[in-house]
Design an enzyme around this catalytic site. Structure first.
Site, PDB file in Angstrom:
ATOM      1  N   SER A 140      35.125  40.130  46.694  1.00 32.52           N
ATOM      2  CA  SER A 140      36.233  40.132  45.756  1.00 32.52           C
ATOM      3  C   SER A 140      37.117  41.362  45.949  1.00 32.52           C
ATOM      4  O   SER A 140      36.625  42.433  46.326  1.00 32.52           O
ATOM      5  CB  SER A 140      35.673  40.127  44.333  1.00 32.52           C
ATOM      6  OG  SER A 140      36.695  39.977  43.385  1.00 32.52           O
ATOM      7  N   CYS A 166      39.730  47.484  43.635  1.00 26.68           N
ATOM      8  CA  CYS A 166      40.571  48.661  43.836  1.00 26.68           C
ATOM      9  C   CYS A 166      39.718  49.878  44.159  1.00 26.68           C
ATOM     10  O   CYS A 166      38.714  50.139  43.503  1.00 26.68           O
ATOM     11  CB  CYS A 166      41.412  48.922  42.598  1.00 26.68           C
ATOM     12  SG  CYS A 166      42.706  47.681  42.342  1.00 26.68           S
ATOM     13  N   ALA A 189      43.773  44.902  45.356  1.00 25.78           N
ATOM     14  CA  ALA A 189      45.167  44.604  45.005  1.00 25.78           C
ATOM     15  C   ALA A 189      46.087  45.512  45.827  1.00 25.78           C
ATOM     16  O   ALA A 189      46.040  46.731  45.712  1.00 25.78           O
ATOM     17  CB  ALA A 189      45.390  44.828  43.515  1.00 25.78           C
ATOM     18  N   GLN A 244      44.986  40.675  49.160  1.00 24.03           N
ATOM     19  CA  GLN A 244      45.507  40.286  47.851  1.00 24.03           C
ATOM     20  C   GLN A 244      46.834  41.013  47.630  1.00 24.03           C
ATOM     21  O   GLN A 244      46.877  42.250  47.594  1.00 24.03           O
ATOM     22  CB  GLN A 244      44.525  40.654  46.733  1.00 24.03           C
ATOM     23  CG  GLN A 244      44.969  40.151  45.366  1.00 24.03           C
ATOM     24  CD  GLN A 244      44.075  40.617  44.241  1.00 24.03           C
ATOM     25  OE1 GLN A 244      44.048  41.807  43.927  1.00 24.03           O
ATOM     26  NE2 GLN A 244      43.336  39.691  43.639  1.00 24.03           N
ATOM     27  N   TYR A 292      48.220  41.605  35.068  1.00 23.70           N
ATOM     28  CA  TYR A 292      49.261  42.150  35.914  1.00 23.70           C
ATOM     29  C   TYR A 292      50.494  41.238  35.882  1.00 23.70           C
ATOM     30  O   TYR A 292      50.520  40.236  35.163  1.00 23.70           O
ATOM     31  CB  TYR A 292      48.716  42.409  37.312  1.00 23.70           C
ATOM     32  CG  TYR A 292      47.583  43.419  37.288  1.00 23.70           C
ATOM     33  CD1 TYR A 292      47.781  44.695  36.755  1.00 23.70           C
ATOM     34  CD2 TYR A 292      46.307  43.093  37.732  1.00 23.70           C
ATOM     35  CE1 TYR A 292      46.746  45.621  36.688  1.00 23.70           C
ATOM     36  CE2 TYR A 292      45.261  44.015  37.666  1.00 23.70           C
ATOM     37  CZ  TYR A 292      45.492  45.272  37.140  1.00 23.70           C
ATOM     38  OH  TYR A 292      44.466  46.173  37.058  1.00 23.70           O
ATOM     39  N   ARG A 328      44.695  34.062  42.582  1.00 20.58           N
ATOM     40  CA  ARG A 328      43.719  34.495  41.567  1.00 20.58           C
ATOM     41  C   ARG A 328      44.345  34.315  40.199  1.00 20.58           C
ATOM     42  O   ARG A 328      45.469  34.762  39.947  1.00 20.58           O
ATOM     43  CB  ARG A 328      43.299  35.949  41.784  1.00 20.58           C
ATOM     44  CG  ARG A 328      42.460  36.491  40.622  1.00 20.58           C
ATOM     45  CD  ARG A 328      41.662  37.730  40.970  1.00 20.58           C
ATOM     46  NE  ARG A 328      40.342  37.350  41.479  1.00 20.58           N
ATOM     47  CZ  ARG A 328      39.321  38.206  41.592  1.00 20.58           C
ATOM     48  NH1 ARG A 328      39.467  39.483  41.261  1.00 20.58           N
ATOM     49  NH2 ARG A 328      38.154  37.793  42.059  1.00 20.58           N
ATOM     50  N   ARG A 336      30.843  43.606  42.040  1.00 20.48           N
ATOM     51  CA  ARG A 336      29.935  44.728  41.815  1.00 20.48           C
ATOM     52  C   ARG A 336      28.660  44.660  42.657  1.00 20.48           C
ATOM     53  O   ARG A 336      28.182  45.683  43.147  1.00 20.48           O
ATOM     54  CB  ARG A 336      29.589  44.816  40.327  1.00 20.48           C
ATOM     55  CG  ARG A 336      30.729  45.356  39.473  1.00 20.48           C
ATOM     56  CD  ARG A 336      30.382  45.314  37.996  1.00 20.48           C
ATOM     57  NE  ARG A 336      31.422  45.905  37.171  1.00 20.48           N
ATOM     58  CZ  ARG A 336      32.529  45.258  36.759  1.00 20.48           C
ATOM     59  NH1 ARG A 336      32.716  43.999  37.104  1.00 20.48           N
ATOM     60  NH2 ARG A 336      33.424  45.872  36.004  1.00 20.48           N
TER      61      ARG A 336
END
Length: 354
Positions: free
Chosen positions: A22, A25, A57, A99, A181, A229, A323
């Site tokens: 995934s 950042c 991102a 992304q 966002y 996403r 994670r």
């Protein structure tokens, strides 16, 4: 063969398995430039056996960054290091994805380990933009509502970023329309109070996302996949919801989107989430089953058996892990061992395979 280690075909691109890293950042760039940190961070997940790896991102303009230390792709000078990174990931058998993002009203903020909150202009911050002049929180910047020329600039910035992504060697683009966002801000009536063609109705609130997709598809090759996403719900009364997400998924299919990365939340600071393993899975499952669209699911996926079960049950087509990939960069290799899959290992590591 387990479902988790069955290849996934996205247009001409084949992912060697259904495990995706995934976007996460790293807040480790200066002026948008990737560094050796990004090479090692992303490269180690490629060595670890992931099928698709999506960068954090990546800002389409300087003002699109969440923080002053975000990765960017708004100028040609960014490409050299990104090309090194994508070449390494590709050599390890992983598909490199990027992304593309604009932070909207959540821009010009501190990195997490400094407590978030706005970065003042005199301290290196910048003026932020949004659909409407509504701040995310009291300690966040007050955004300026975008006018027509500002909206067109954002469309152009996404298109130019897609062209650079191709030059940089990426094979998959994901458009960030989640987590509060900019593009998510346009979707939700909680943050979009506009009275023009970009506000009000579902058709108007989804217009910018669809225009960006159309602009990217003019420069992104037909044989390469495009992902979005999406936050399937705002977890807040009166906000964007799963019914609208299903409706949007049908439109995205018609506009050349190949897979929906289904997350949730992030739009407002008063959201009410009951989190737990698989808590976001029902959103991806419903979208997949009602529209037939390929979906990826996220959120507290931590074991091989859990990931395999999601896919075997037909609730999603891809597991997108964050994670656990920070805890275990080699999670896919460990998962293959647990599921008794004879997957390829880097030859340098084969002595540890069995």
């Amino acid at each position: 063969m387990s479902k988790l280690f069955t290849p996934l075909q996205l247009r001409s691109v084949q992912c060697r398995n259904r495990i995706t890293v995934s976007p996460m950042c790293q807040y480790s760039s200066v002026d948008g430039f990737a560094t050796d940190w990004h090479l090692v961070h992303l490269g180690s997940r490629a060595v670890g056996g992931a099928g698709l790896i999506i960068t954090e991102a990546t800002a389409v303009s300087p003002e699109a960054r969440i923080s002053p230390f975000d990765l960017g792709i708004w100028k040609d000078e960014h490409l050299e290091k990104l090309q090194q990174i994508t070449a390494f990931m590709t050599a390890q058998g992983a598909v490199p994805g990027i992304q593309l993002a604009h932070a909207g009203r959540k821009a010009s903020t501190n990195v997490p380990w400094k407590g978030r909150g706005k970065v003042a202009i005199e301290e290196g911050g910048w003026e932020v933009v949004a659909p409407s002049a509504i701040a995310f929180a009291d300690n966040y910047p007050m955004p300026v509502a975008l006018d027509a020329s500002g909206i067109q600039k954002i469309i152009n910035d996404f298109q130019a970023a897609a062209e650079r992504a191709l030059q940089a060697g990426f094979k998959v683009i994901e458009i960030h329309s989640a987590h509060g966002y900019l593009l998510h801000e346009f979707l939700s009536p909680l943050s979009n109070k506009r009275s023009d063609v970009y506000g009000g109705s579902f058709e108007n609130r989804t217009r910018l996302l669809l225009e960006i997709i159309a602009a990217i598809r003019t420069v992104w090759p037909d044989e390469l996949p495009l992902l979005v996403r999406l936050s399937a719900t705002d977890w807040a009364e009166g906000g964007w919801n799963i019914d609208e997400s299903v409706q949007l998924a049908r439109l995205l299919q018609q506009h050349g989107v190949d897979l929906l990365d289904v997350s949730s939340g992030g739009l407002v600071n008063y959201q009410k989430i009951t989190a737990g393993p698989g808590y976001q899975l029902p959103f991806a499952s419903r979208i997949k089953k009602e529209t037939g669209m390929l979906t990826g699911t996220v959120g507290m996926i931590t074991t091989a058996v859990q990931a395999e079960t999601i896919l075997v049950n037909g609730d999603a087509d891809m597991v997108i892990i964050a994670r656990e990939m920070l805890r275990q960069p080699y999670f896919p290799l460990q998962a293959a061992h647990e599921l008794k899959e004879n997957t390829d290992w880097p030859v340098q590591y084969e002595r540890a395979k069995w």
